[in-house]
Design a protein around this motif. Structure first.
Motif, mmCIF file in Angstrom:
data_model
loop_
_atom_site.group_PDB
_atom_site.id
_atom_site.type_symbol
_atom_site.label_atom_id
_atom_site.label_comp_id
_atom_site.label_asym_id
_atom_site.label_seq_id
_atom_site.Cartn_x
_atom_site.Cartn_y
_atom_site.Cartn_z
ATOM 1 N N ASP A 1 1.048 -12.355 -0.588
ATOM 2 C CA ASP A 1 0.651 -11.108 -1.228
ATOM 3 C C ASP A 1 0.655 -9.968 -0.211
ATOM 4 O O ASP A 1 0.822 -10.174 0.990
ATOM 5 C CB ASP A 1 -0.747 -11.272 -1.841
ATOM 6 C CG ASP A 1 -1.041 -10.254 -2.939
ATOM 7 O OD1 ASP A 1 -0.144 -9.467 -3.302
ATOM 8 O OD2 ASP A 1 -2.188 -10.252 -3.434
ATOM 9 N N PHE A 2 0.465 -8.756 -0.682
ATOM 10 C CA PHE A 2 0.386 -7.576 0.173
ATOM 11 C C PHE A 2 -0.829 -6.749 -0.235
ATOM 12 O O PHE A 2 -1.329 -6.853 -1.352
ATOM 13 C CB PHE A 2 1.672 -6.737 0.093
ATOM 14 C CG PHE A 2 2.078 -6.366 -1.313
ATOM 15 C CD1 PHE A 2 1.533 -5.257 -1.950
ATOM 16 C CD2 PHE A 2 2.998 -7.140 -2.006
ATOM 17 C CE1 PHE A 2 1.908 -4.925 -3.245
ATOM 18 C CE2 PHE A 2 3.379 -6.815 -3.301
ATOM 19 C CZ PHE A 2 2.827 -5.703 -3.924
ATOM 20 N N ASP A 3 -1.303 -5.932 0.705
ATOM 21 C CA ASP A 3 -2.451 -5.053 0.485
ATOM 22 C C ASP A 3 -1.928 -3.621 0.347
ATOM 23 O O ASP A 3 -1.447 -3.031 1.328
ATOM 24 C CB ASP A 3 -3.412 -5.165 1.669
ATOM 25 C CG ASP A 3 -4.632 -4.274 1.552
ATOM 26 O OD1 ASP A 3 -4.473 -3.084 1.196
ATOM 27 O OD2 ASP A 3 -5.734 -4.755 1.846
ATOM 28 N N LEU A 4 -2.009 -3.066 -0.852
ATOM 29 C CA LEU A 4 -1.456 -1.752 -1.136
ATOM 30 C C LEU A 4 -2.005 -0.686 -0.188
ATOM 31 O O LEU A 4 -1.251 0.098 0.391
ATOM 32 C CB LEU A 4 -1.726 -1.355 -2.590
ATOM 33 C CG LEU A 4 -1.297 0.055 -2.990
ATOM 34 C CD1 LEU A 4 0.199 0.244 -2.848
ATOM 35 C CD2 LEU A 4 -1.747 0.354 -4.409
ATOM 36 N N GLN B 1 0.699 -9.576 -7.884
ATOM 37 C CA GLN B 1 1.622 -8.506 -7.519
ATOM 38 C C GLN B 1 2.983 -9.115 -7.197
ATOM 39 O O GLN B 1 3.064 -10.133 -6.520
ATOM 40 C CB GLN B 1 1.098 -7.751 -6.290
ATOM 41 C CG GLN B 1 -0.242 -7.102 -6.529
ATOM 42 C CD GLN B 1 -0.745 -6.357 -5.307
ATOM 43 O OE1 GLN B 1 -1.035 -5.185 -5.416
ATOM 44 N NE2 GLN B 1 -0.849 -7.015 -4.161
ATOM 45 N N HIS C 1 -3.341 -0.928 2.793
ATOM 46 C CA HIS C 1 -2.852 -1.136 4.158
ATOM 47 C C HIS C 1 -1.392 -0.691 4.291
ATOM 48 O O HIS C 1 -1.018 -0.027 5.267
ATOM 49 C CB HIS C 1 -3.001 -2.612 4.544
ATOM 50 C CG HIS C 1 -2.372 -2.966 5.839
ATOM 51 N ND1 HIS C 1 -2.938 -2.659 7.055
ATOM 52 C CD2 HIS C 1 -1.195 -3.586 6.110
ATOM 53 C CE1 HIS C 1 -2.134 -3.077 8.026
ATOM 54 N NE2 HIS C 1 -1.081 -3.655 7.475
ATOM 55 N N GLU C 2 -0.578 -1.054 3.319
ATOM 56 C CA GLU C 2 0.850 -0.737 3.391
ATOM 57 C C GLU C 2 1.093 0.771 3.281
ATOM 58 O O GLU C 2 1.934 1.323 3.996
ATOM 59 C CB GLU C 2 1.634 -1.495 2.318
ATOM 60 C CG GLU C 2 1.557 -3.005 2.435
ATOM 61 C CD GLU C 2 2.137 -3.567 3.736
ATOM 62 O OE1 GLU C 2 2.856 -2.846 4.473
ATOM 63 O OE2 GLU C 2 1.883 -4.750 4.014
#
Length: 152
Positions: free
Chosen positions: A10-13, A92, A15-16
């Motif tokens: 997953d990714f952290d919106l 996501q 942070h990105e």
């Protein structure tokens, strides 16, 4: 910053987006799109979606799409993260983000990248439904969305 990542995790919106901005005072707008797994598609309940890709070719395709956006609009950065592997409803799937001096450029570029990603990037989706597994076909609406960029 122009970056493409294909990953299982997953990714952290937040942070990105912060990385994309990177304290660059020229940036007046960051536009992002996050796509998620739905629990219903074409009238069938979806319990899982698995995304497959062609390593190397997929990243190159995404980089080319982002580069075309940078040629059309004055962007300071683009970020495309696409997940692969098994995903559950609410997970996501994709993040597309664009930074620019003005919101119009950032909005247009973000939409352009997403429209081309849906039609040109080599991903294959398989859904698990109560009737078994099924591959998801391309949508006519995705082709129509991409066609508007070719016309104008």
């Amino acid at each position: 910053m122009n970056e493409v990542r294909v990953q299982a995790g997953d990714f952290d919106l937040g942070h990105e987006v912060a990385r994309l901005r990177a304290n660059d005072a020229r940036i007046g707008a960051v536009v992002s799109f996050v796509g998620t797994v739905r629990d219903l598609n074409d009238g069938a309940k979806v319990s899982e979606m698995e995304l497959e890709h062609y390593p190397g070719m997929t990243e190159k395709s995404l980089e080319e799409i982002a580069a075309r956006a940078c040629e059309r609009w004055p962007l300071y950065g683009t970020l495309v993260i696409h997940r692969v592997g098994p995903l559950a409803p609410l997970d996501q799937i994709v993040l597309v983000a664009c930074s620019a001096a003005h919101r119009g450029d950032a909005f247009a570029a973000c939409e352009f990248i997403m429209d081309y990603l849906k039609t040109e990037a080599p991903f294959w989706k398989k859904e698990q439904t109560p009737d078994g597994a099924r591959w998801v076909d391309a949508r006519v609406s995705d082709d129509a969305a991409m066609a508007k960029w070719q016309a104008g």
